[in-house]
Write a protein that holds these residues in place. Structure first.
Motif, short mmCIF file in Angstrom:
data_model
loop_
_atom_site.label_atom_id
_atom_site.label_comp_id
_atom_site.label_asym_id
_atom_site.label_seq_id
_atom_site.Cartn_x
_atom_site.Cartn_y
_atom_site.Cartn_z
N PHE A 28 -7.92 4.41 -1.76
CA PHE A 28 -7.60 5.80 -2.09
C PHE A 28 -6.14 5.94 -2.52
N ALA A 29 -5.25 5.22 -1.84
CA ALA A 29 -3.81 5.29 -2.15
C ALA A 29 -3.44 4.52 -3.41
N ARG A 30 -4.39 3.76 -3.96
CA ARG A 30 -4.18 2.99 -5.19
C ARG A 30 -3.06 1.97 -5.04
N ILE A 31 -3.11 1.26 -3.93
CA ILE A 31 -2.14 0.20 -3.68
C ILE A 31 -2.54 -1.04 -4.48
N GLU A 32 -1.61 -1.57 -5.23
CA GLU A 32 -1.87 -2.72 -6.09
C GLU A 32 -1.09 -3.93 -5.60
N PRO A 33 -1.62 -5.16 -5.86
CA PRO A 33 -0.89 -6.38 -5.50
C PRO A 33 0.53 -6.35 -6.08
N GLY A 34 1.47 -6.85 -5.29
CA GLY A 34 2.87 -6.84 -5.68
C GLY A 34 3.67 -5.72 -5.06
N ALA A 35 2.99 -4.68 -4.55
CA ALA A 35 3.70 -3.56 -3.95
C ALA A 35 4.24 -3.94 -2.58
N LYS A 36 5.31 -3.26 -2.18
CA LYS A 36 5.87 -3.38 -0.84
C LYS A 36 5.52 -2.09 -0.10
N VAL A 37 4.79 -2.20 1.03
CA VAL A 37 4.18 -1.03 1.65
C VAL A 37 4.51 -0.98 3.15
N LEU A 38 4.75 0.23 3.64
CA LEU A 38 5.00 0.49 5.05
C LEU A 38 3.80 1.17 5.69
N ASP A 39 3.40 0.68 6.87
CA ASP A 39 2.36 1.29 7.68
C ASP A 39 3.04 2.05 8.82
N VAL A 40 2.95 3.38 8.79
CA VAL A 40 3.62 4.23 9.78
C VAL A 40 2.64 4.58 10.90
N ALA A 52 -1.76 -6.65 4.52
CA ALA A 52 -1.31 -8.04 4.39
C ALA A 52 -2.34 -8.90 3.66
N ASP A 53 -3.61 -8.64 3.88
CA ASP A 53 -4.65 -9.38 3.18
C ASP A 53 -4.56 -9.16 1.68
N LEU A 54 -4.17 -7.96 1.28
CA LEU A 54 -4.07 -7.64 -0.14
C LEU A 54 -2.74 -8.07 -0.74
N LEU A 55 -1.66 -7.84 0.00
CA LEU A 55 -0.32 -7.97 -0.58
C LEU A 55 0.45 -9.21 -0.12
N GLY A 56 0.03 -9.80 0.99
CA GLY A 56 0.82 -10.83 1.64
C GLY A 56 1.68 -10.18 2.71
N ALA A 57 1.80 -10.84 3.86
CA ALA A 57 2.52 -10.25 4.98
C ALA A 57 3.98 -9.97 4.65
N ASP A 58 4.57 -10.76 3.76
CA ASP A 58 5.98 -10.56 3.42
C ASP A 58 6.22 -9.30 2.59
N HIS A 59 5.14 -8.64 2.15
CA HIS A 59 5.25 -7.39 1.41
C HIS A 59 4.86 -6.18 2.27
N VAL A 60 4.70 -6.41 3.58
CA VAL A 60 4.21 -5.36 4.46
C VAL A 60 5.18 -5.15 5.63
N ALA A 61 5.43 -3.89 5.95
CA ALA A 61 6.19 -3.51 7.13
C ALA A 61 5.36 -2.54 7.96
N ALA A 62 5.67 -2.46 9.25
CA ALA A 62 4.91 -1.59 10.14
C ALA A 62 5.82 -1.08 11.24
N VAL A 63 5.52 0.13 11.73
CA VAL A 63 6.32 0.74 12.78
C VAL A 63 5.42 1.53 13.71
N ASP A 64 5.75 1.54 15.02
CA ASP A 64 4.99 2.29 16.00
C ASP A 64 5.87 2.55 17.21
N PRO A 65 5.70 3.69 17.90
CA PRO A 65 6.51 3.96 19.09
C PRO A 65 5.99 3.29 20.36
N SER A 66 4.80 2.69 20.32
CA SER A 66 4.21 2.03 21.49
C SER A 66 4.52 0.54 21.44
N GLN A 67 5.33 0.06 22.38
CA GLN A 67 5.69 -1.36 22.38
C GLN A 67 4.46 -2.24 22.60
#
Length: 257
Positions: A28-40, A52-67
């Motif tokens: 739905f978000a139209r994320i394409e290979p090569g993009a750098k994406v954050l998961d909030v 990560a399966d689509l883009l590679g883990a090195d193109h993905v960041a993630a953040v969460d308040p629960s350790q």
């Protein structure tokens, strides 16, 4: 506080849905290979893993308040840039990403407008900000069954269909408009989750995850047994495997150039 839990508990409660919802949100978000994406609000990492399966883990960041959930995400998606923090104060510089996504998160932000503004801030001009949340009133069968059963037995029981501020297309569209995003579009996302039997449906509520789980564990043994039986009745007293459908509403917008 209701999501200060283990990855296994979350997986059994909501993970069976979020793992199926993640690729649908990415499409739905139209994320394409090569993009750098954050998961909030990544939780244990269903969306992070799909990205990560689509883009590679090195193109993905993630953040969460629960350790505890963040540790699970980092273990499941090695190589991703996984950081502890709230949506309202993202630990990245402005314009760091091509897109920022959040899945089933905006209703649990302490300040949804602040979180949406932060998602916009960390995405480059022309990039995408997208999110989704359950249709709590009508489309999420698992939660609707539980809360309808609870209300039938206790008029003071909570109901996410009444309390969640973002659960329809118009709700999300307004949030994105206030964040200053443009070219806003919304749409439904539908998935199904499988259960081995009724116990597989009921037992996750007893783990205390989310508003439903928190209510369940607050009950006396007798009240919890009555709620269990009311849920069973509403599901048609299933004797074996069954599936439940769930609809989410999604929104995407573009950061102005």
């Amino acid at each position: 506080m209701s999501f200060a839990t283990t990855g296994d508990a979350y997986d059994r409660y909501m993970g069976r849905y979020s793992i199926r919802l993640a690729p649908v949100l990415i499409e739905f978000a139209r994320i394409e290979p090569g993009a750098k994406v954050l998961d909030v609000g990544c939780g244990p990492g269903a969306l992070t893993r799909a990205l990560a399966d689509l883009l590679g883990a090195d193109h993905v960041a993630a953040v969460d308040p629960s350790q505890s959930l963040l540790d699970v995400c980092a273990e499941r998606v090695p190589g991703a840039d996984v950081r502890l923090g709230p949506a309202e104060s993202l630990p990245w510089a402005a314009g760091s990403f091509d897109a920022a996504l959040s899945q089933l998160v905006v209703n649990f932000m302490s300040d949804a407008d602040g979180g949406a503004a932060e998602m916009r801030r960390v995405v480059r001009p022309g990039g995408t900000v997208a999110s989704c949340t359950w249709d709590y009133r009508d489309g999420m069968t698992m939660l609707r069954t539980f809360f309808d059963a609870a209300k039938a037995l206790d008029s003071n029981a909570p109901d996410e269909g009444r309390t969640m501020p973002f659960q329809a297309a118009d709700d999300l569209c307004g949030l994105w408009e206030r964040a200053g995003l443009e070219a806003i579009e919304t749409g439904p996302l539908t998935v199904e989750a499988a259960y081995a039997d009724f116990d597989d449906f009921w037992e996750p509520f007893t783990l205390g995850v989310g508003p439903g789980g928190q209510y369940c564990i607050s009950l006396s043994d007798d009240a919890r047994r009555d709620l269990r039986e009311e849920c069973r009745r509403r599901l048609g007293d299933p004797a074996g495997p069954f599936t439940l459908a769930a609809r989410a509403w999604a929104v995407r917008g573009r950061v102005p150039v």
